[in-house]
Scaffold this motif. Structure first.
Motif, mmCIF file in Angstrom:
data_model
loop_
_atom_site.group_PDB
_atom_site.id
_atom_site.type_symbol
_atom_site.label_atom_id
_atom_site.label_comp_id
_atom_site.label_asym_id
_atom_site.label_seq_id
_atom_site.Cartn_x
_atom_site.Cartn_y
_atom_site.Cartn_z
ATOM 1 N N ARG A 1 -50.345 -99.219 -6.220
ATOM 2 C CA ARG A 1 -51.578 -98.383 -6.166
ATOM 3 C C ARG A 1 -52.491 -98.961 -5.084
ATOM 4 N NH1 ARG A 1 -53.332 -98.258 -12.434
ATOM 5 N NH2 ARG A 1 -54.825 -96.647 -11.755
ATOM 6 N N TRP B 1 -56.313 -99.219 -3.532
ATOM 7 C CA TRP B 1 -57.848 -99.182 -4.002
ATOM 8 C C TRP B 1 -58.518 -99.570 -2.707
ATOM 9 C CZ3 TRP B 1 -58.075 -98.665 -9.241
ATOM 10 C CH2 TRP B 1 -56.693 -98.861 -10.063
ATOM 11 N N ARG C 1 -61.575 -101.589 -13.461
ATOM 12 C CA ARG C 1 -60.678 -101.429 -12.356
ATOM 13 C C ARG C 1 -60.422 -102.590 -11.615
ATOM 14 N NH1 ARG C 1 -64.210 -97.334 -10.337
ATOM 15 N NH2 ARG C 1 -64.068 -95.633 -11.797
ATOM 16 N N ILE D 1 -56.274 -103.289 -11.191
ATOM 17 C CA ILE D 1 -55.724 -103.634 -9.873
ATOM 18 C C ILE D 1 -54.528 -104.762 -10.130
ATOM 19 C CG2 ILE D 1 -55.943 -105.042 -7.621
ATOM 20 C CD1 ILE D 1 -58.768 -103.850 -7.610
ATOM 21 N N ASP E 1 -50.368 -104.327 -5.439
ATOM 22 C CA ASP E 1 -51.246 -103.370 -4.960
ATOM 23 C C ASP E 1 -51.958 -103.498 -3.609
ATOM 24 O OD1 ASP E 1 -50.562 -102.066 -7.136
ATOM 25 O OD2 ASP E 1 -52.628 -102.266 -8.104
ATOM 26 N N GLU F 1 -59.908 -96.058 -6.873
ATOM 27 C CA GLU F 1 -58.631 -95.871 -6.272
ATOM 28 C C GLU F 1 -58.397 -94.700 -5.263
ATOM 29 O OE1 GLU F 1 -54.151 -95.403 -8.342
ATOM 30 O OE2 GLU F 1 -55.932 -94.992 -9.470
ATOM 31 N N SER G 1 -56.022 -92.072 -4.693
ATOM 32 C CA SER G 1 -54.882 -91.805 -5.464
ATOM 33 C C SER G 1 -54.511 -90.195 -5.120
ATOM 34 C CB SER G 1 -55.339 -91.804 -6.941
ATOM 35 O OG SER G 1 -56.285 -90.964 -7.358
#
Length: 509
Positions: free
Chosen positions: A2, A4, A68, A73, A77, A140, A142
């Motif tokens: 992911r 961030w 988060r 996290i 990532d 994030e 996303s």
């Protein structure tokens, strides 16, 4: 994997420290070590204890960001750090959360290996840059395939963009400008605009569930909130767009608290038919004050044709109502009475109440006083207001029903059942017994068959009719999705035009 965004302080004051030491930093220095806070609830408790004077909205926002940073996290990532110089750093997270009490102002730490320290903004497509524009410290990326695109930049490439970038770019400019203007103004001179204009930024005209969800999500992703919530009030009501997601400043409070708006931020912005959705609820009524004479009240009621008047104190708070009925009752015991003697108690609703809950009260008394978030009288709803409002809402349904009735009659009279059934799937055909079982979209498919169109015998422009039918279909779909906002005359005009055409084709029906 992911991706961030983790900013280096609300003003970027820890950028050099983050890059030199290979870390991502979060402030909130009053929040203690979160090493043991493995759940959102544990983080929430720590935030509430550290900032007890903040409202639930701000506490929830800060809880989300720290949760988060602490728990979501993960090792591997990617982290994006937009720098004040205009370039962007991109790195990979290594390890878990750490607490550094000796760090000045930013004790919450994640270790990062910076892959790129000076990626020019030109390497990012506009939609990805806009996604980084949130006022939140930790959030994030996303949407729009951001993780894969950022990974490409970390590997030394450029942002390949979205497959549908052209379609997105057409709607990007206005929201981006709004966000930038809010960022520029801060809370000292908040951006204010009507609900109508706010919706227009997203190319919307009415508040339905889809529109509200889109706007709410976009605002939340950028750490913004509207005060009062844009789901309250009429389309002409005014809202302020304020930042809420920035870290606490030197005063150790949020921007929202310092702005004085904290107390009027709602926990949610769900669509509902609220008292404030009626225009009359947002129009301060004429009134008399405690201590005025009864003659003043009676004169004003006669001049304006009012049945009642609210009686307010010097702070605009309700002390009762004087009406022709209350005056008559007071004079039954004495001919010469004061305003106080003729004043009776009255119920008042909050602007944020569900209107449906108060309809019986309006029907019983003929009116309802409305108060704002400061408990000051801000409106008065009468039975007439209800009649006008719901009459406006019923009209589109009546109009659409007549259009469909006339289409059904015309098609049933001109076409056999087998041709009507041919327009639907074989699985549904047996359930079609007449044109009444078709929807508006199906009529378009049915009548585009040349022999079906010819059977109607209409001497009108075929393409213009189909264009009008398609516009009416879209209008019907819009009406069927709940919205607290009335349909305007301009929005009704295409459907009204199609109905006028249908009436001219068969004036005897």
């Amino acid at each position: 994997m992911r991706t961030w965004v983790v900013r280096a302080g609300r003003d970027g004051q820890w950028e050099r420290e983050a890059l030199d030491e290979g870390v991502a930093l979060a402030g909130w220095r009053e929040v203690p070590d979160l090493s043991g806070a493995t759940t959102r609830e544990a983080v929430r408790v720590a935030v509430e204890e550290a900032y007890p004077d903040e409202g639930p909205y701000t506490q929830g926002n800060w809880t989300g960001q720290l949760h988060r940073f602490r728990n979501e996290i993960e090792d591997g990532d990617l982290v994006v750090l937009p720098l004040r110089s205009g370039v962007v750093a991109v790195g990979e997270v290594h390890g878990t959360y750490e607490y550094g009490p000796d760090r000045d102002g930013a004790p919450h730490v994640r270790h990062v290996e910076w892959r790129v320290r000076d990626a020019a903004r030109e390497r990012f497509r506009p939609d990805l840059l806009d996604s980084m524009g949130s006022l939140l410290t930790v959030f994030e990326l996303s949407r729009f395939g951001a993780a894969e695109r950022i990974a490409g930049i970390a590997a030394g490439g450029t942002d390949p963009g979205r497959p549908d970038a052209d379609e997105f770019a057409a709607t990007l400019t206005e929201p981006a400008r709004l966000f930038e203007e809010v960022r520029r103004r801060g809370t000292d001179q908040p951006l204010t605009l009507s609900v109508r204009d706010l919706l227009g930024v997203w190319n919307a005209q009415r508040r339905n569930a889809t529109v509200v969800e889109e706007i709410s999500n976009d605002l939340a992703l950028r750490g913004l909130v509207t005060v009062p919530p844009f789901t309250e009030g009429s389309l002409d009501s005014t809202v302020a767009v304020l930042p809420v997601g920035t870290e606490p400043g030197e005063e150790r409070t949020s921007d929202l608290t310092r702005s004085g708006f904290r107390g009027v931020v709602a926990e949610s912005q769900d669509v509902a038919y609220l008292v404030s959705n009626l225009e009359a609820a947002n129009r301060k009524p004429e009134s008399v004050r405690v201590g005025d004479s009864l003659h003043s009240a009676m004169t004003l009621m006669v001049l304006r044709g009012y049945s009642q008047l609210p009686v307010l104190d010097d702070d605009d708070r309700l002390r009762g109502v004087v009406s022709w009925e209350s005056i008559g009752r007071a004079r039954m015991s004495a001919a010469d009475v004061s305003l106080a003697a003729a004043t009776v108690r009255a119920r008042e609703a909050d602007r944020s109440d569900d209107l449906l809950d108060w309809i019986p009260e309006i029907q019983r008394t003929g009116y309802l006083l409305i108060r704002d978030h400061d408990h000051r009288v801000c409106g008065l709803i009468t039975s007439t207001d209800l009649t006008e409002q719901f009459g406006t809402r019923v009209r589109p349904f009546v109009l659409l029903e007549e259009i469909e009735q006339r289409l059904r009659r015309a098609v049933d009279a001109a076409l056999p059942l087998d041709r009507i059934r041919a327009v639907v799937s074989p699985r549904r055909a047996s359930r079609v017994h007449s044109a009444a079982d078709l929807n508006l979209g199906a009529y378009g498919h049915l009548l585009k068959v040349p022999e079906n169109w010819s059977a109607l015998g209409w001497s009108i422009d075929r393409q213009l009719f189909f264009d009008a039918l398609e516009e009416c279909r879209k209008f019907r779909n819009n009406v069927m999705h709940f919205s607290p906002d009335p349909i305007t005359e301009d929005q009704l005009r295409p459907a009204q035009g199609l109905l006028d055409l249908m009436r001219s084709l068969d004036p005897h029906v």
